[in-house]
Design an enzyme around this catalytic site. Structure first.
Site, PDB file in Angstrom:
ATOM      1  N   ASP A  49     -35.814   4.790  -8.114  1.00 12.32           N
ATOM      2  CA  ASP A  49     -34.705   5.619  -8.624  1.00 12.32           C
ATOM      3  C   ASP A  49     -35.163   7.069  -8.541  1.00 12.32           C
ATOM      4  OD1 ASP A  49     -32.318   6.410 -10.029  1.00 12.32           O
ATOM      5  OD2 ASP A  49     -33.490   6.562 -11.865  1.00 12.32           O
ATOM      6  N   CYS A  54     -24.376   5.462 -13.576  1.00 14.62           N
ATOM      7  CA  CYS A  54     -25.668   6.046 -13.218  1.00 14.62           C
ATOM      8  C   CYS A  54     -26.694   5.294 -14.052  1.00 14.62           C
ATOM      9  CB  CYS A  54     -25.680   7.537 -13.551  1.00 14.62           C
ATOM     10  SG  CYS A  54     -27.330   8.289 -13.541  1.00 14.62           S
ATOM     11  N   THR A  55     -27.795   4.905 -13.426  1.00 13.07           N
ATOM     12  CA  THR A  55     -28.746   4.037 -14.132  1.00 13.07           C
ATOM     13  C   THR A  55     -29.491   4.762 -15.255  1.00 13.07           C
ATOM     14  OG1 THR A  55     -30.389   4.485 -12.402  1.00 13.07           O
ATOM     15  CG2 THR A  55     -29.059   2.478 -12.177  1.00 13.07           C
ATOM     16  N   HIS A  56     -29.416   6.098 -15.286  1.00 20.67           N
ATOM     17  CA  HIS A  56     -30.014   6.820 -16.418  1.00 20.67           C
ATOM     18  C   HIS A  56     -29.190   6.619 -17.703  1.00 20.67           C
ATOM     19  CE1 HIS A  56     -32.450   9.013 -13.468  1.00 20.67           C
ATOM     20  NE2 HIS A  56     -33.099   9.590 -14.466  1.00 20.67           N
ATOM     21  N   CYS A  99     -30.417   3.116  -8.148  1.00 20.40           N
ATOM     22  CA  CYS A  99     -29.838   4.457  -8.267  1.00 20.40           C
ATOM     23  C   CYS A  99     -28.486   4.429  -7.568  1.00 20.40           C
ATOM     24  CB  CYS A  99     -30.770   5.466  -7.600  1.00 20.40           C
ATOM     25  SG  CYS A  99     -30.115   7.140  -7.539  1.00 20.40           S
ATOM     26  N   THR A 131     -26.578   6.981  -6.921  1.00 18.22           N
ATOM     27  CA  THR A 131     -26.439   8.113  -6.007  1.00 18.22           C
ATOM     28  C   THR A 131     -27.107   7.799  -4.671  1.00 18.22           C
ATOM     29  OG1 THR A 131     -26.570   9.488  -7.975  1.00 18.22           O
ATOM     30  CG2 THR A 131     -26.720  10.613  -5.859  1.00 18.22           C
TER      31      THR A 131
HETATM   32  N1  DGL Z   1     -30.174   7.142 -11.806  1.00 18.59           N
HETATM   33  C1  DGL Z   1     -29.479   7.882 -10.770  1.00 18.59           C
HETATM   34  C2  DGL Z   1     -28.134   7.212 -10.445  1.00 18.59           C
HETATM   35  O1  DGL Z   1     -27.935   6.065 -10.784  1.00 18.59           O
HETATM   36  C3  DGL Z   1     -29.441   9.324 -11.153  1.00 18.59           C
HETATM   37  C4  DGL Z   1     -29.029  10.176 -10.039  1.00 18.59           C
HETATM   38  C5  DGL Z   1     -29.536  11.579 -10.062  1.00 18.59           C
HETATM   39  O2  DGL Z   1     -30.743  11.768 -10.045  1.00 18.59           O
HETATM   40  O3  DGL Z   1     -28.700  12.480 -10.039  1.00 18.59           O
HETATM   41  O4  DGL Z   1     -27.282   7.788  -9.825  1.00 18.59           O
END
Ligand code: DGL
Length: 288
Positions: A30, A203-205, A93, A95
């Site tokens: 990620d 988003c995984t965050h 991720c 994105t």
């Molecule tokens: N965890 C990422 C996602 O799922 C974060 C993307 C980013 O760094 O902008 O999109």
């Protein structure tokens, strides 16, 4: 003599090759610590698997970067994981999925499992008919997301909310920060005020701040994400390819864990990774 017991039970060369491949690790990456939310679900579903995790925090957020830059990072990290024997790659991720999944699949002949915002379960559970999607600008602008959204056109109203600045605050690791709560309120309340009763964490965050989002949204709002579904998909893909590690628990030993970070301060990054993961795991600087 034909078919002694010993001959019948000894594995052939093909079995040995398959067993060696199945013993390899699953590589997960990620843009930072967000993919740990997916890694945790993979660990829960497949405790015997060896897991490698790359947090590309030195290049986060991906969401504000040009597609070519994200694709180049995804390619370099996938190469790094394959060099370490990865039998499958999980792009944890959204994105990077949007801009790099097809590219990586064209380059590598191994299972590559990617993310998809949980619009399908959200559309199935909304009562108001309005679903809010929180995601990075990169994900919301991607053709993949447009196609996904198109599948629900007419069935539910899909409101989208780009979240600039949110990944950076989560990467900073202070989940009690008032600035984080204020930003989340600014992002979530416009969705609920427009009738969204179901929120998709695209988003995984964002599952790392799920409790805060739930608190802001209120008890009548359902929150969905993709971690469990992705872990199930990893299991299905490995099973179909004959790549599941055969070490039944609880008697077998759990798989090993390896973590890498590209953060400028690997020690500080290690503290955050260990706090989120909940145990002291080794974290090394990423060499690519
Ligand atoms: N965890 C990422 C996602 O799922 C974060 C993307 C980013 O760094 O902008 O999109």
């Amino acid at each position: 003599m034909v078919g002694t017991d010993t001959e019948a039970s000894s594995p052939g060369a093909g079995d040995e090759v398959r067993a060696a491949a199945a013993a390899g690790p699953i590589g997960v990456f990620d843009s930072g610590v967000g993919g740990l939310t997916v890694l945790a679900e993979i660990r829960r579903a497949l405790p015997a698997e060896h897991l490698l995790y790359v947090a590309d925090s030195g290049h986060a957020p991906y969401g504000d970067r040009p597609n070519a830059a994200v694709r180049a990072r995804a390619e370099a990290i996938t190469g790094f994981l394959i060099e370490r024997g990865a039998k499958a790659i999980v792009i944890a991720c959204n994105t990077a999925t949007g801009v790099a999944a097809a590219h990586l699949r064209a380059l590598h002949d191994l299972p590559i499992i990617a993310m998809e915002p949980a619009l399908k379960p959200a559309a199935a559970c909304t009562r108001s008919g309005v679903v809010g999607v929180l995601a990075t600008s990169g994900t919301l602008k991607s053709e993949k997301f447009e196609a996904l959204r198109g599948r629900f056109h007419g069935a539910v109203e899909v409101l989208t909310q780009p979240c600039p600045g949110l990944v950076e605050l989560i990467e900073a690791g202070d989940f009690a920060d008032e600035a984080l709560r204020c930003l989340l309120a600014d992002l979530v309340l416009p969705l609920t005020q427009r009738g969204a009763d179901t929120l998709v964490l695209g988003c995984t965050h964002y599952p790392l701040v799920r409790a805060l989002i739930a608190d802001i949204a209120g008890p009548d709002v359902t929150i969905t994400d993709t971690g469990v579904a992705v872990a199930r998909q990893v299991q299905n893909r490995l099973a179909a390819a004959g790549l599941l590690r055969d070490a039944p628990l609880p008697r077998g030993r759990p798989g090993s864990l390896g973590f890498w970070t590209s953060a400028p301060s690997p020690n500080a990054a290690a503290v955050l990774i260990q706090r989120i993961w909940g145990e002291g795991v080794p974290v090394e600087p990423l060499p690519c």
